[in-house]
Enzyme design. Structure first.
Site, PDB file in Angstrom:
ATOM      1  N   ILE A  54       0.657  -5.643   1.486  1.00 41.29           N
ATOM      2  CA  ILE A  54       1.422  -6.031   0.300  1.00 41.29           C
ATOM      3  C   ILE A  54       2.855  -6.204   0.816  1.00 41.29           C
ATOM      4  O   ILE A  54       3.388  -5.326   1.508  1.00 41.29           O
ATOM      5  CB  ILE A  54       1.311  -4.995  -0.842  1.00 41.29           C
ATOM      6  CG1 ILE A  54       2.175  -5.385  -2.041  1.00 41.29           C
ATOM      7  CG2 ILE A  54       1.635  -3.580  -0.395  1.00 41.29           C
ATOM      8  CD1 ILE A  54       1.910  -4.517  -3.306  1.00 41.29           C
ATOM      9  N   SER A  55       3.458  -7.359   0.553  1.00 44.65           N
ATOM     10  CA  SER A  55       4.775  -7.651   1.117  1.00 44.65           C
ATOM     11  C   SER A  55       5.820  -6.650   0.642  1.00 44.65           C
ATOM     12  O   SER A  55       5.702  -6.051  -0.433  1.00 44.65           O
ATOM     13  CB  SER A  55       5.232  -9.058   0.708  1.00 44.65           C
ATOM     14  OG  SER A  55       4.357 -10.037   1.204  1.00 44.65           O
TER      15      SER A  55
END
Ligand code: SAH
Length: 204
Positions: A54-55
């Site tokens: 997840i960025s």
């Protein structure tokens, strides 16, 4: 904790009020695996399924700000992943089409997003290098994986005036913005270095 994250992003020079509001609203902890929930509001990337991440919220905010989305814009995302960036685009009022090449993530996120009230126009299991010609043109296209080069289909699926935000490079990626000025004219702007998981291509 969410408000603290917003403050952190403001201190890192994120200015777009709508982007900050979206991040202040979205329950990021729900997008993460249970082992990392305690860290959900740190400004860091974390592992999700299928060896992906997840960025980092700063990266999400930076890319979202560059897109300059207005409500009802048709937006294509490459790399659905956890769906967190998708949720930000939806909070900004976009009509979102998002492509993911990992089946496990595609399935997981397609059931999860509607459950918490986020309805994309379409979540697609497929190869982002091809874009989504049947729904083009798009006002914005965002790539959330590190692209070794800029795929031509993505440039050609931009509306005139449209914006493509794509991290380009192998080990480190330069955040790059293309603005389509005419059928064959593109303006290119480069920003700082970022690190993404690779945008993978199925070569056969
Ligand atoms: N926006 C996501 C980022 C996930 S990481 C989030 O915030 O959770 C990048 C994602 O891009 C991964 O899920 C990876 O599987 C996907 N990806 C990589 N190459 C791709 C391709 N060619 N087409 C579509 N998705 C791709």
């Amino acid at each position: 904790m969410r408000q603290q994250l917003v403050e952190t992003l403001i201190n890192k020079d994120i200015k777009d009020k709508n982007v900050l509001k979206a991040i202040g609203k979205i329950p990021r902890h729900l997008f993460m695996d249970s082992g990392f929930i305690d860290h959900a509001y740190q400004d860091k990337a974390f592992p999700i399924a299928a060896d992906q991440t997840i960025s980092q919220p700063y990266t999400v905010a930076f890319q979202s700000e560059l897109l300059k989305i207005t409500p009802e814009d048709k937006v294509l995302e490459i790399g659905t992943g956890s769906g967190y960036q998708t949720a930000v685009l939806l909070e900004l009022g976009a009509k979102v089409y998002s492509i993911e090449r990992q089946k496990e993530l595609y399935k997981k996120t397609s059931t999860f997003l509607p459950k918490i009230g986020y309805r994309a126009k379409q979540l697609i299991f497929g190869d982002g290098y091809k874009g989504l010609p049947e729904e083009a043109p798009f006002q914005s296209i965002i790539v959330t994986a590190g692209a070794p080069y800029v795929p031509n289909p993505l440039l050609s699926q931009l509306a005139i005036g449209g914006r493509l935000v794509i991290p380009v490079g192998d080990k480190v990626q330069v955040m790059t913005l293309f603005i389509r000025k005419g059928p064959k004219e593109f303006e290119k702007h480069e920003f700082g270095d970022f690190r993404f998981v690779p945008m993978l291509e199925d070569k056969n």
